[in-house]
Design an enzyme around this catalytic site. Structure first.
Site, mmCIF file in Angstrom:
data_model
loop_
_atom_site.group_PDB
_atom_site.id
_atom_site.type_symbol
_atom_site.label_atom_id
_atom_site.label_comp_id
_atom_site.label_asym_id
_atom_site.label_seq_id
_atom_site.Cartn_x
_atom_site.Cartn_y
_atom_site.Cartn_z
ATOM 1 N N ARG A 163 14.796 33.233 21.056
ATOM 2 C CA ARG A 163 14.979 33.157 22.758
ATOM 3 C C ARG A 163 15.281 34.782 22.971
ATOM 4 O O ARG A 163 16.005 35.426 22.494
ATOM 5 C CB ARG A 163 15.795 32.251 23.093
ATOM 6 C CG ARG A 163 15.541 30.825 22.622
ATOM 7 C CD ARG A 163 16.621 29.690 23.280
ATOM 8 N NE ARG A 163 16.514 28.549 22.752
ATOM 9 C CZ ARG A 163 15.583 27.747 23.103
ATOM 10 N NH1 ARG A 163 14.450 28.095 24.249
ATOM 11 N NH2 ARG A 163 15.273 26.337 22.723
ATOM 12 N N THR A 191 8.523 31.275 27.943
ATOM 13 C CA THR A 191 7.548 32.072 26.881
ATOM 14 C C THR A 191 6.263 32.421 27.855
ATOM 15 O O THR A 191 5.946 33.605 27.944
ATOM 16 C CB THR A 191 7.186 31.445 25.900
ATOM 17 O OG1 THR A 191 8.377 31.086 24.964
ATOM 18 C CG2 THR A 191 6.263 32.377 24.809
ATOM 19 N N ASP A 219 9.544 18.499 24.799
ATOM 20 C CA ASP A 219 9.577 17.641 26.085
ATOM 21 C C ASP A 219 8.668 16.824 26.715
ATOM 22 O O ASP A 219 8.765 15.993 27.536
ATOM 23 C CB ASP A 219 10.786 17.933 26.715
ATOM 24 C CG ASP A 219 12.235 18.381 26.280
ATOM 25 O OD1 ASP A 219 12.453 17.936 25.130
ATOM 26 O OD2 ASP A 219 13.086 19.256 26.732
ATOM 27 N N GLY A 263 15.082 16.063 25.715
ATOM 28 C CA GLY A 263 14.637 15.795 27.280
ATOM 29 C C GLY A 263 15.605 16.354 28.120
ATOM 30 O O GLY A 263 16.573 15.758 28.449
ATOM 31 N N ARG A 264 15.418 17.839 28.255
ATOM 32 C CA ARG A 264 16.507 18.454 29.171
ATOM 33 C C ARG A 264 16.447 18.142 30.561
ATOM 34 O O ARG A 264 17.360 17.593 31.333
ATOM 35 C CB ARG A 264 16.285 19.927 28.836
ATOM 36 C CG ARG A 264 16.578 20.363 27.641
ATOM 37 C CD ARG A 264 16.210 21.915 27.670
ATOM 38 N NE ARG A 264 16.981 23.009 28.340
ATOM 39 C CZ ARG A 264 18.134 23.330 28.143
ATOM 40 N NH1 ARG A 264 18.622 23.123 27.110
ATOM 41 N NH2 ARG A 264 18.748 23.861 29.075
ATOM 42 N N TYR A 373 17.810 17.738 15.828
ATOM 43 C CA TYR A 373 17.313 18.746 15.023
ATOM 44 C C TYR A 373 16.481 18.573 13.849
ATOM 45 O O TYR A 373 15.728 19.054 13.337
ATOM 46 C CB TYR A 373 18.247 19.558 14.640
ATOM 47 C CG TYR A 373 19.134 20.542 15.745
ATOM 48 C CD1 TYR A 373 18.570 21.603 16.255
ATOM 49 C CD2 TYR A 373 20.255 20.066 16.308
ATOM 50 C CE1 TYR A 373 18.741 22.362 17.387
ATOM 51 C CE2 TYR A 373 20.816 20.799 17.491
ATOM 52 C CZ TYR A 373 20.057 21.888 17.983
ATOM 53 O OH TYR A 373 20.610 22.542 19.070
ATOM 54 N N ILE A 375 14.369 15.917 14.118
ATOM 55 C CA ILE A 375 12.909 15.587 14.600
ATOM 56 C C ILE A 375 12.189 17.012 15.122
ATOM 57 O O ILE A 375 11.227 17.165 14.642
ATOM 58 C CB ILE A 375 13.043 14.780 15.950
ATOM 59 C CG1 ILE A 375 13.359 13.542 15.893
ATOM 60 C CG2 ILE A 375 11.920 14.930 16.749
ATOM 61 C CD1 ILE A 375 13.943 12.717 17.007
#
Length: 479
Positions: A163, A191, A219, A263-264, A373, A375
């Site tokens: 990141r 990105t 997501d 799902g943020r 993690y 998934i």
């Protein structure tokens, strides 16, 4: 970054609007063209429908009223039959993966490499190691069809990821110094914003470099496109966690299986996993607020469902209930600029235990499962692998045809080239006045958890047209 540069609008009759993507000839006039080698490739030359017409476009909305304008369109993705703007021998391509892991990343890498090599005869392809900062701080990896042959069977990304690390000048300097003229950037909204800035700098310098984005977010929260790769795999893998929670809950008195999923800001994984499972009693997502105490609250519903069935399963998206945690906890961001969420799943599971062990003593047995993690790290399933192939090949066709500053994805089932600004302007979210959320409420028989004030607000919103996920229009409380 000026929208006037990024936006390239073409207007036609009956309200037709084409939101076109940039082309190298927009700022480099008189570029030479070459015959498309696919015309002489025995695998493709006999399939005339394989090529798309230069004027083909894809409508953003396909459900319209009788007198509606034709609306927004995007340029259709695919190979152009006549010419390309790169000679195969001159192409020096690179691929970079950024942000979090997602099923299907390696498949996209593989298919870009194989697409360039097998369809267009391109042999110079580099992998950028470790995300954006790899352009200027790490070594590159030479990619060939042989070296990527079986990487689709592995999770993660063979190129590594990170990141942040976006230094536009250093990145474009590296692209220029290495003689790279096609850049394929795989990543999420942050990105793609970085890709847009890279394109702008390349354009400012007048370089013949095509920049193509492949949107990635597990997501499924990227706007405009139908879905993002890895989403199908995530929903499928989440079934294992939900099934385990159901088995645990059903095997003990007043058992509660609590599953936290990704799902943020968008609850698509939780919603689709709940609908697919049929074993879930309550689904909590960021878009649908809920409360704990009092009549109609979550605690009341849990007690009611346990008394009825003796057990229950709760699925929660990681971004749900953030407003319920203490305001005193300071908000922080990761290197990509994403807000660091508090672990509301673990917090809520503890709150449920505390509530039923307190004055409202009611013996429960809660099992908390967080498969996040697990998934993210698996390879793509069959559906996502096919989808990743189409995304990668569409990006390759676009770059070879001279398009740049675009991302690729399906719009109403047809792949299209979409300007970066349309992908970056918002996040796609579950619309809780949509049919799909109604289907979920019907499946789980959970309350909406909306307060009277919130119900009034939604009723007011429903008086004007609202764009739904499936392209339909919700007007005056009717479908």
């Amino acid at each position: 970054m000026e929208n006037s540069i990024l936006q390239k609008l073409v207007k036609g009759d009956a309200g037709y609007v084409l939101e076109d993507v940039p082309h190298l000839t927009d700022y480099i006039p008189d570029l030479p063209t070459y015959p498309n080698p696919l015309r002489f490739n025995p695998a493709y030359s006999v399939v005339k429908q394989y090529f798309v017409n230069v004027d083909d476009t894809v409508a953003q909305k396909i459900v319209v009223h009788k007198d509606s304008p034709r609306g927004t369109h995007f340029r259709r993705a695919g190979p152009r039959q006549s010419v390309v703007y790169f000679e195969s021998s001159e192409v020096h391509a690179c691929i970079v993966t950024c942000g979090g892991l997602c099923p299907g990343l390696n498949t996209v890498i593989r298919e870009i490499v194989c697409g360039l090599y097998n369809m267009y005869g391109v042999s110079k392809i580099l992998g950028i190691d470790g995300g954006y900062r790899g352009f200027y701080s790490k070594n590159t990896i030479s990619l060939t069809p042989k070296s990527v042959n079986d990487i689709h069977k592995r999770g993660g990304t063979i190129l590594g990821t990170s990141r942040g690390g976006h230094d536009t000048s250093k990145i474009v300097d590296s692209i220029q110094d290495r003689g790279i003229n096609q850049v394929y950037i795989i990543g999420g909204d942050g990105t793609q914003k970085g890709a847009a800035v890279i394109y702008e700098e390349i354009r400012r310098r007048g370089l013949k470099v095509a920049v193509a984005g492949i949107p990635k977010t597990i997501d499924n929260d990227i706007p405009v496109i139908d879905r993002s790769f890895g989403f199908d795999t995530a929903v499928e893998e989440a079934q294992r966690a939900i099934n385990a929670a159901h088995v645990e809950a059903g095997s003990i008195e007043n058992g509660i299986g609590f599953v936290k999923l990704m799902g943020r800001y968008s609850g698509f994984i939780a919603m689709h996993s709940t609908l697919a499972s049929r074993d879930v009693d309550c689904c909590l997502i960021p878009e649908s607020p809920f409360f704990l105490e009092g009549k109609g609250g979550l605690y009341e519903f849990i007690e009611k469902r346990l008394k009825e069935n003796g057990h229950m399963v709760i699925v929660m998206a990681e971004g749900a209930g953030q407003d319920l945690l203490s305001e005193s906890l300071q908000s922080q961001e990761d290197a990509s600029g994403n807000k660091l969420l508090k672990d509301c799943g673990l917090w809520l599971s503890q709150k449920i235990k505390e509530h039923f062990s307190g004055p409202h003593k009611f013996c429960i047995n809660l099992k908390y499962i967080d498969p996040t993690y697990m998934i993210r790290a698996i390879p793509g399933n069959a559906s996502d692998n096919v989808y990743c192939t189409l995304l990668a090949q569409s990006a390759v066709h676009g770059a070879m045809a001279g398009y740049t500053g675009f991302t690729v994805g399906p719009v109403n089932g047809r792949h299209a080239y979409i300007p970066f600004n349309r992908i970056n302007e918002s996040q796609r979210q579950v619309v809780i006045t949509d049919r799909m959320w109604a289907r979920l409420l019907s499946s789980t028989n959970q309350p909406s958890f909306l307060s009277s004030k919130e119900v009034t607000e939604f009723e007011n919103q429903e008086q004007s047209p609202v764009q739904l996920l499936d392209g339909e229009i919700f007007v005056d409380n009717k479908f």
